[in-house]
Motif scaffolding. Structure first.
Motif, mmCIF file in Angstrom:
data_model
loop_
_atom_site.group_PDB
_atom_site.id
_atom_site.type_symbol
_atom_site.label_atom_id
_atom_site.label_comp_id
_atom_site.label_asym_id
_atom_site.label_seq_id
_atom_site.Cartn_x
_atom_site.Cartn_y
_atom_site.Cartn_z
ATOM 1 N N LEU A 157 0.819 -1.207 0.000
ATOM 2 C CA LEU A 157 0.000 0.000 0.000
ATOM 3 C C LEU A 157 0.856 1.261 0.000
ATOM 4 O O LEU A 157 2.040 1.231 0.338
ATOM 5 C CB LEU A 157 -0.901 0.010 1.245
ATOM 6 N N GLY A 158 0.218 2.376 -0.347
ATOM 7 C CA GLY A 158 0.838 3.679 -0.215
ATOM 8 C C GLY A 158 2.145 3.804 -0.974
ATOM 9 O O GLY A 158 2.293 3.312 -2.095
ATOM 10 N N ILE A 159 3.111 4.465 -0.369
ATOM 11 C CA ILE A 159 4.413 4.674 -0.991
ATOM 12 C C ILE A 159 5.090 3.344 -1.285
ATOM 13 O O ILE A 159 5.678 3.153 -2.360
ATOM 14 C CB ILE A 159 5.289 5.563 -0.088
ATOM 15 N N LEU A 160 4.999 2.401 -0.365
ATOM 16 C CA LEU A 160 5.652 1.093 -0.559
ATOM 17 C C LEU A 160 5.013 0.312 -1.697
ATOM 18 O O LEU A 160 5.671 -0.537 -2.307
ATOM 19 C CB LEU A 160 5.585 0.284 0.734
ATOM 20 N N GLY A 161 3.763 0.591 -1.999
ATOM 21 C CA GLY A 161 3.077 -0.161 -3.041
ATOM 22 C C GLY A 161 2.956 0.544 -4.375
ATOM 23 O O GLY A 161 2.772 -0.111 -5.404
#
Length: 555
Positions: A157-161
């Motif tokens: 999710l988010g930045i990591l995704g």
């Protein structure tokens, strides 16, 4: 001898009951799993296998990289507890950051552990604006009264995704790549749980619906599923798609904000791998400009910069056809926009009043179209929206329902309409409009507003899954509605047709199933005046005339 046989049969029954209580075992390619038994709404026993790792933990050198096969385990894996959720702000307490990067887990629920059964498989992809949520909260108690295998999936999710530098170093769309990797894992293993890899249905709501829509058009997902159900969200929902230039600006800003170089990307990658996931979640908040908006600052992006064989999304969604051989259910709720109307209305219209000082900036943010309209077009867009929906006035109790209509059309309705136009000539599309007033409005989670009406975003979800909102228990009539919806969805998963009376879209006017408390009836012509108006707006979506051959546009 007969008495001895009876005694042994009783012993066998006793031992079998102990086996059910303490769980079942399944052998898959990675190793042996121990699950547990549970009871459905109607008291049917089913078996759950939770927290199954479908890929290596994306840690260290694997952060911002493709998912890789999990090496497996030698000892029996205890699959009786839900695995970690991916790093995010807590849905229960926004002040807390929860989750772990070791989060690529899936959960499987099945009525019987018989590889010969070949039951339909339904895979739910969770929502959460691509920055929150997990598959583990969606339990199977209602669905397990049907003869299906049910799976939920976590994804990054988010930045990591979804961070993307528009190159092959940090290439983005990793959350979607996780979903595709999980679908491949399911193809290879689901038969051991009684599932049929040739009858797979993916479904989801909100960002999960948008994910399903992305998978419908992604060349890399071809052949991994056979039916798709898209509930309240599409690939062109304005919060679910980031234009390339904006994605790059945000990626470079992330690097700068956490003290990393933004160029060259290889150096940015080496540095970003040493930033804690907690800091990256906190950094996401720095992109919020007005309360919770923009909803999804890190979402899918066209990855045409990759080799065609590697691109999840090689072109704009409306320029891509659906993968062949699919059947699709697609729809939304009649007052999806209550989500933003309740926010505007809450606390004596505090947000609505604060928006009045700079509507050209605030309204595109709240309606999620800020990234889908050119800077110099925002003033004209806002004027047209305010004139059409609000009669040129500010948001008040007298027109907040019309503001909800604006949110419904821009954020969910028009994108769903365009997706249907893009698909129906190629594959069967069963469209619906869910229009049943809730007893306990879920929109109240965003803010109490007595002036709004109708089913908001995600309102139908309580009829598919138990314990999503523990305080809401279904009454008898609601259970009847739940069973009716479940019959449609699971019949579709079994044979690719929800019911003979629900006919697919046959023209640009959109044939749809109108779901109301008095009955489910077929209609034609979906919010035609409103859809025509949104067609006239200077939005990115409207550069693509999906009624005819699409002319590709550089973004």
């Amino acid at each position: 001898m007969d008495q001895e046989k009876i005694i042994w049969q009783l012993i066998w029954i006793f031992l079998a009951s102990l086996y059910l209580v303490h769980g079942q075992e399944v052998q898959i390619t990675q190793g042996r799993l121990k699950g547990s038994s549970e009871k459905s709404r109607n008291g049917t026993t089913y078996f759950s296998f939770l927290g199954i790792p479908y890929a290596k933990p994306p840690l260290g050198e694997l952060r911002f990289k493709e998912p890789e096969p999990h090496p497996g385990w030698t000892e029996e894996l205890n699959a009786t507890k839900i695995g970690n959720e991916c790093p995010q702000r807590s849905l229960a307490n926004n002040q807390l950051i929860v989750g772990d990067e070791d989060c690529l887990f899936l959960n499987i629920h099945t009525p019987k552990l018989d590889p010969g059964l070949k039951l339909p498989v339904m895979i739910y992809i969770h929502g959460g604006a691509f920055k929150a949520g997990s598959g583990g909260i969606f339990r199977a108690k209602f669905l397990m009264d049907r003869n299906i295998v049910f799976v939920t999936v976590n994804y990054r999710l988010g930045i990591l995704g979804f961070l993307s530098f528009l190159d092959d170093v940090i290439f983005g769309n990793l959350g979607l790549r996780d979903q595709i990797f999980a679908l491949k894992w399911i193809q290879g293993n689901i038969a051991q749980f009684g599932g049929d890899p040739n009858r797979v249905t993916i479904f989801g709501g909100s960002a999960g619906a948008a994910s399903v829509d992305y998978l419908v058009i992604s060349p890399l997902a071809k052949g991994l599923f056979h039916n798709a159900i898209i509930q309240g969200g599409t690939a062109t929902s304005p919060w679910a798609f980031i234009p390339q230039p904006i994605a790059l600006q945000r990626a470079e800003a992330v690097s700068t904000l956490v003290g990393c170089p933004s160029r060259p990307t290889a150096e940015a990658l080496n540095c970003l791998r040493n930033v804690s996931s907690e800091v990256l979640v906190q950094t996401t908040d720095k992109f919020l400009e007005l309360g919770m908006f923009p909803l999804g600052p890190f979402s899918p992006v066209i990855d045409s910069y990759l080799h065609p064989d590697q691109a999840i999304l090689p072109d704009y969604p409306l320029a891509l056809p659906p993968n062949p051989g699919l059947n699709i259910i697609l729809g939304f709720n009649s007052y999806e926009g209550n989500m933003i109307a309740s926010l505007a209305c809450y606390n004596d219209f505090y947000l609505a009043i604060s928006m009045e000082t700079d509507m050209a900036r605030a309204l595109p943010l709240v309606t999620c179209v800020q990234d889908q309209v050119g800077y110099h077009e925002k003033g004209r867009l806002v004027t047209k929206l305010v004139d059409y929906y609000l009669d040129g006035s500010n948001i008040t109790k007298d027109n907040v329902v019309k503001f909800a209509d604006m949110g419904t059309d821009l954020i969910f309705g028009h994108p769903s309409f365009k997706a249907a136009l893009n698909y129906y000539r190629n594959v069967p599309v069963y469209f619906y409009l869910y229009d049943i007033d809730p007893r306990v409005p879920i929109a109240s989670l965003f803010g109490i507003c007595p002036h709004i009406k109708g089913p908001s975003h995600g309102e139908e979800i309580i009829y598919f899954f138990d314990d999503i909102f523990p305080s809401i228990k279904l009454n008898k009539k609601e259970e009847e509605l739940s069973n009716r919806l479940l019959d449609l969805w699971t019949n579709f998963a079994a044979i690719g047709v929800p019911t003979s009376s629900w006919t697919p879209v046959s023209s640009d006017r959109i044939d749809y199933l109108h779901m109301t408390k008095t009955g489910f009836t077929m209609k034609r012509g979906l919010y035609e005046d409103r859809m025509k108006f949104v067609d006239s707006l200077p939005l990115l979506t409207n550069r693509y005339n999906v009624r005819h051959e699409v002319e590709k546009t550089e973004l």
